[in-house]
Motif scaffolding. Structure first.
Motif, mmCIF file in Angstrom:
data_model
loop_
_atom_site.group_PDB
_atom_site.id
_atom_site.type_symbol
_atom_site.label_atom_id
_atom_site.label_comp_id
_atom_site.label_asym_id
_atom_site.label_seq_id
_atom_site.Cartn_x
_atom_site.Cartn_y
_atom_site.Cartn_z
ATOM 1 N N THR A 73 7.309 -15.926 12.193
ATOM 2 C CA THR A 73 7.665 -16.072 13.606
ATOM 3 C C THR A 73 8.084 -14.716 14.185
ATOM 4 O OG1 THR A 73 8.437 -18.308 13.129
ATOM 5 C CG2 THR A 73 9.122 -17.346 15.235
ATOM 6 N N VAL A 74 8.937 -14.011 13.440
ATOM 7 C CA VAL A 74 9.372 -12.695 13.915
ATOM 8 C C VAL A 74 8.158 -11.788 14.116
ATOM 9 C CG1 VAL A 74 10.747 -10.638 13.377
ATOM 10 C CG2 VAL A 74 11.623 -12.905 12.775
ATOM 11 N N LEU A 75 7.251 -11.829 13.144
ATOM 12 C CA LEU A 75 6.043 -11.003 13.232
ATOM 13 C C LEU A 75 5.280 -11.296 14.521
ATOM 14 C CD1 LEU A 75 4.165 -8.952 11.746
ATOM 15 C CD2 LEU A 75 2.981 -10.918 10.762
ATOM 16 N N SER A 76 5.093 -12.593 14.802
ATOM 17 C CA SER A 76 4.293 -12.890 16.000
ATOM 18 C C SER A 76 5.082 -12.583 17.266
ATOM 19 C CB SER A 76 3.753 -14.324 15.967
ATOM 20 O OG SER A 76 4.750 -15.220 16.356
ATOM 21 N N GLU A 77 6.397 -12.713 17.221
ATOM 22 C CA GLU A 77 7.187 -12.305 18.400
ATOM 23 C C GLU A 77 7.004 -10.815 18.674
ATOM 24 O OE1 GLU A 77 10.923 -15.505 18.168
ATOM 25 O OE2 GLU A 77 11.284 -13.376 17.792
ATOM 26 N N ILE A 78 7.011 -10.023 17.613
ATOM 27 C CA ILE A 78 6.854 -8.578 17.814
ATOM 28 C C ILE A 78 5.442 -8.283 18.324
ATOM 29 C CG2 ILE A 78 6.786 -6.316 16.676
ATOM 30 C CD1 ILE A 78 9.004 -7.320 14.789
ATOM 31 N N GLU A 79 4.465 -8.951 17.721
ATOM 32 C CA GLU A 79 3.088 -8.636 18.100
ATOM 33 C C GLU A 79 2.726 -9.109 19.498
ATOM 34 O OE1 GLU A 79 0.887 -9.675 14.524
ATOM 35 O OE2 GLU A 79 1.107 -7.581 13.834
ATOM 36 N N THR A 80 3.380 -10.145 19.971
ATOM 37 C CA THR A 80 3.089 -10.599 21.338
ATOM 38 C C THR A 80 3.981 -9.909 22.365
ATOM 39 O OG1 THR A 80 4.674 -12.415 21.117
ATOM 40 C CG2 THR A 80 2.361 -12.895 20.581
ATOM 41 N N GLY A 81 4.900 -9.079 21.905
ATOM 42 C CA GLY A 81 5.767 -8.378 22.855
ATOM 43 C C GLY A 81 6.983 -9.188 23.265
ATOM 44 N N ALA A 82 7.187 -10.349 22.659
ATOM 45 C CA ALA A 82 8.327 -11.187 23.026
ATOM 46 C C ALA A 82 9.628 -10.697 22.386
ATOM 47 C CB ALA A 82 8.057 -12.629 22.600
ATOM 48 N N PHE A 83 9.506 -9.889 21.355
ATOM 49 C CA PHE A 83 10.679 -9.426 20.610
ATOM 50 C C PHE A 83 11.423 -8.364 21.408
ATOM 51 C CE2 PHE A 83 13.091 -7.242 17.377
ATOM 52 C CZ PHE A 83 13.362 -8.203 16.411
ATOM 53 N N GLU A 84 12.752 -8.496 21.444
ATOM 54 C CA GLU A 84 13.538 -7.503 22.167
ATOM 55 C C GLU A 84 14.197 -6.544 21.170
ATOM 56 O OE1 GLU A 84 17.451 -6.975 24.927
ATOM 57 O OE2 GLU A 84 17.022 -8.951 24.073
ATOM 58 N N PHE A 85 13.789 -5.281 21.186
ATOM 59 C CA PHE A 85 14.417 -4.279 20.307
ATOM 60 C C PHE A 85 15.686 -3.775 20.983
ATOM 61 C CE2 PHE A 85 9.928 -4.021 18.992
ATOM 62 C CZ PHE A 85 10.084 -4.193 17.631
ATOM 63 N N ARG A 86 16.810 -3.875 20.273
ATOM 64 C CA ARG A 86 18.078 -3.458 20.876
ATOM 65 C C ARG A 86 18.710 -2.340 20.063
ATOM 66 N NH1 ARG A 86 20.314 -8.832 20.475
ATOM 67 N NH2 ARG A 86 22.084 -7.663 19.657
ATOM 68 N N VAL A 87 19.233 -1.359 20.769
ATOM 69 C CA VAL A 87 19.758 -0.173 20.101
ATOM 70 C C VAL A 87 20.952 -0.512 19.201
ATOM 71 C CG1 VAL A 87 21.325 0.574 21.948
ATOM 72 C CG2 VAL A 87 20.283 2.288 20.431
ATOM 73 N N ASP A 88 21.693 -1.568 19.548
ATOM 74 C CA ASP A 88 22.843 -1.909 18.704
ATOM 75 C C ASP A 88 22.394 -2.499 17.372
ATOM 76 O OD1 ASP A 88 21.983 -4.155 20.297
ATOM 77 O OD2 ASP A 88 23.712 -5.253 19.520
ATOM 78 N N GLN A 89 21.107 -2.761 17.231
ATOM 79 C CA GLN A 89 20.617 -3.234 15.928
ATOM 80 C C GLN A 89 20.201 -2.076 15.022
ATOM 81 O OE1 GLN A 89 17.830 -6.007 17.386
ATOM 82 N NE2 GLN A 89 19.137 -7.769 16.948
ATOM 83 N N GLU A 90 20.361 -0.888 15.513
ATOM 84 C CA GLU A 90 20.207 0.324 14.732
ATOM 85 C C GLU A 90 18.802 0.617 14.231
ATOM 86 O OE1 GLU A 90 23.440 1.251 11.984
ATOM 87 O OE2 GLU A 90 22.056 2.491 10.825
ATOM 88 N N ASP A 91 18.262 -0.234 13.375
ATOM 89 C CA ASP A 91 16.932 0.086 12.849
ATOM 90 C C ASP A 91 16.086 -1.170 12.662
ATOM 91 O OD1 ASP A 91 17.803 -1.065 10.418
ATOM 92 O OD2 ASP A 91 18.278 0.902 9.528
ATOM 93 N N ILE A 92 14.847 -0.969 12.284
ATOM 94 C CA ILE A 92 13.897 -2.083 12.186
ATOM 95 C C ILE A 92 14.328 -3.104 11.130
ATOM 96 C CG2 ILE A 92 12.365 -0.827 10.585
ATOM 97 C CD1 ILE A 92 11.276 -3.378 13.287
ATOM 98 N N HIS A 93 14.982 -2.624 10.078
ATOM 99 C CA HIS A 93 15.392 -3.526 9.001
ATOM 100 C C HIS A 93 16.433 -4.526 9.505
ATOM 101 C CE1 HIS A 93 13.540 -0.112 7.165
ATOM 102 N NE2 HIS A 93 14.569 0.653 7.453
ATOM 103 N N MET A 94 17.416 -4.020 10.250
ATOM 104 C CA MET A 94 18.464 -4.900 10.767
ATOM 105 C C MET A 94 17.945 -5.747 11.920
ATOM 106 S SD MET A 94 21.866 -2.797 9.926
ATOM 107 C CE MET A 94 22.269 -2.348 11.556
ATOM 108 N N ALA A 95 17.048 -5.191 12.699
ATOM 109 C CA ALA A 95 16.505 -5.949 13.832
ATOM 110 C C ALA A 95 15.744 -7.176 13.323
ATOM 111 C CB ALA A 95 15.589 -5.060 14.676
#
Ligand code: ARG
Length: 459
Positions: A66-88
């Motif tokens: 699900t996370v993968l498809s959220e990222i690939e469809t642009g639905a995923f929100e990257f937030r700076v307070d999550q620091e890096d891709i692993h924590m996001a």
């Protein structure tokens, strides 16, 4: 508020400037697919080893998709307070599936996680470079085949040296690019060991199976030393080294294109697709793609120096300095792939100006060496003496403002009485080129042999 991952020890959250210097999410989000692949392999292994229940593992597997498809469809929100891709990825996973998400990090650290993600990414870039180089080699072979016997001047010091063939010049680049390709293949082979399971630095007390995750992610084997696993960036440096040498080759041909396409040379015509005009000078057709390629190469060389500088002072094992590896490698890889594609386009489209090439080859006393060789062969002169006699004849022709074949027999005799009429037969450029039959030499016979060898190898 304190961080959700390690807030237990912290009373307050980071300063905003701390976040800006610390966060890598702005760029390492490029590793999302590798990060999710690594997590999937890790979760499957934990379940197979009985460290994770199969229902948790299943929830993680589906949640990660699900996370993968959220990222690939642009639905995923990257937030700076999550620091890096692993924590996001992990925090979104936990939002979606709850408790089970919190168990994913068992027996793992971001240190081995980033090491495996980045290795997977760099490995893909090796494959992309190999494919890009193969395409460019093919483009050079096509040019070589078209002009295996077109005669052009060969240069040393950018001064006319001896006549060579267009095909020979093109095939010289095929040799260089083949070495580049084998450097990427070699680097790929060496980097193909899996650091996942090294955990923070010392390994883990959980009964993990590192061979299983290594195989799942397409690695040949797990890395052998956990300290080395989390602190090694040699794989990225080897990629950058191979990229730098390759980039240097691309830049040399870019430079040749800039020279060759100038009004003074007119050796090639570049297509409209790879040139630009001038806003003021209507006659202009500028080789911008070649110039930019020549210039952009600096980014790749710079990246190599930057990462070596980051690494050279670091004690074992992981230090946050190493987070600075990514932007350099990303930019270098992007620049290399763009450069390979642009060069392939330019090489495919360029048109050799066969008559200009031939005319240039006949000027500049390009067959002086043939004359010296004739004196050795026919009159038995030692080469040094033949060189001197020929040099005197060249100076004479230069004074007279003519080429070597236009010197009269009388003039030749004034320098050496033994010279006879048959000398004129070696002063032509065809003769010169055809005579160079030594293995790897410029005669069309040899060049065609090079071409057919490479055609077979490139398929
Ligand atoms: N964002 C980090 C990097 O790119 C991931 C690893 C962080 N590990 C740590 N112990 N802080 O290097």
């Amino acid at each position: 508020s304190a961080n959700a991952m390690w807030g237990g020890r912290f009373a307050s959250g980071p300063d905003a400037i701390m976040q800006a210097i610390n966060a890598s999410i702005g760029f390492d989000q490029r590793l999302y697919a590798q990060d999710i692949a690594g997590s999937r392999a890790h979760a499957a292994m934990l379940a197979a080893q009985g460290i994770l229940s199969s229902s948790d593992a299943e929830a993680i597997r589906e949640g990660l998709l699900t996370v993968l498809s959220e990222i690939e469809t642009g639905a995923f929100e990257f937030r700076v307070d999550q620091e890096d891709i692993h924590m996001a990825v992990e925090s979104r996973l936990t939002q979606i599936i709850g408790e089970a998400g919190k168990r994913l990090h068992t027996g793992r650290s971001r240190n081995d996680q980033v090491a495996v993600d980045f290795r997977l990414w760099v490995r893909d870039q090796c494959d992309a470079a190999i494919a890009g180089l193969t395409a460019l080699m093919r483009a050079f072979v096509v040019q070589a085949e078209a002009g295996a016997d077109w005669i052009m001047p060969g240069f040393t010091h950018l001064q006319t040296a001896q006549p060579v063939t267009w095909g020979h010049h093109m095939m010289a680049y095929v040799e260089m690019l083949a070495r580049d390709r084998s450097r990427f293949e070699d680097a790929r082979r060496r980097m193909n060991e899996c650091p996942l399971g090294a955990a923070a630095l010392a390994g883990t007390g959980f009964p993990i199976d590192r061979h299983m995750t290594a195989a799942e992610l397409g690695f040949d084997r797990p890395t052998a030393n956990s300290l080395d696993s989390v602190s090694d960036r040699d794989f990225a440096l080897e990629f950058l080294s191979a990229a730098s040498i390759c980039a240097m080759h691309l830049s040399r041909f870019a430079e040749e294109l800039v020279i060759w396409s100038s009004a003074q040379f007119r050796f090639v015509r570049l297509s409209d697709k790879w040139t630009t005009g001038s806003s003021i000078m209507p006659q202009k057709k500028n080789p911008d793609a070649a110039e930019l390629l020549r210039a952009k190469i600096g980014r790749i060389l710079g990246a190599q120096v930057a990462l070596l500088t980051v690494m050279k002072g670091l004690p074992l094992t992981y230090s946050k300095d190493m987070q600075e590896d990514k932007e350099q490698v990303f930019d270098a890889a992007d620049t290399l792939m763009l450069g390979l594609a642009a060069m392939t386009g330019m090489v495919s489209d360029m048109q050799a100006q066969v008559d200009t090439l031939r005319a240039a080859a006949t000027s500049g006393f390009s067959t002086a060496t043939d004359l010296a060789d004739w004196l050795v062969r026919e009159l038995g002169l030692p080469f040094r003496e033949a060189h001197h006699v020929t040099g005197t004849l060249v100076a004479m022709a230069e004074r007279k403002g003519c080429d070597l074949p236009e010197l009269t027999m009388g003039e030749m005799h004034s320098v050496h009485p033994g010279i006879n009429q048959s000398v004129y037969s070696v002063l032509g450029v065809e003769n010169s080129v055809n005579s160079r039959q030594s293995y790897g030499g410029t005669s069309p016979v040899q060049v065609k042999a090079q071409i057919s060898r490479w055609k077979a190898l490139l398929g």
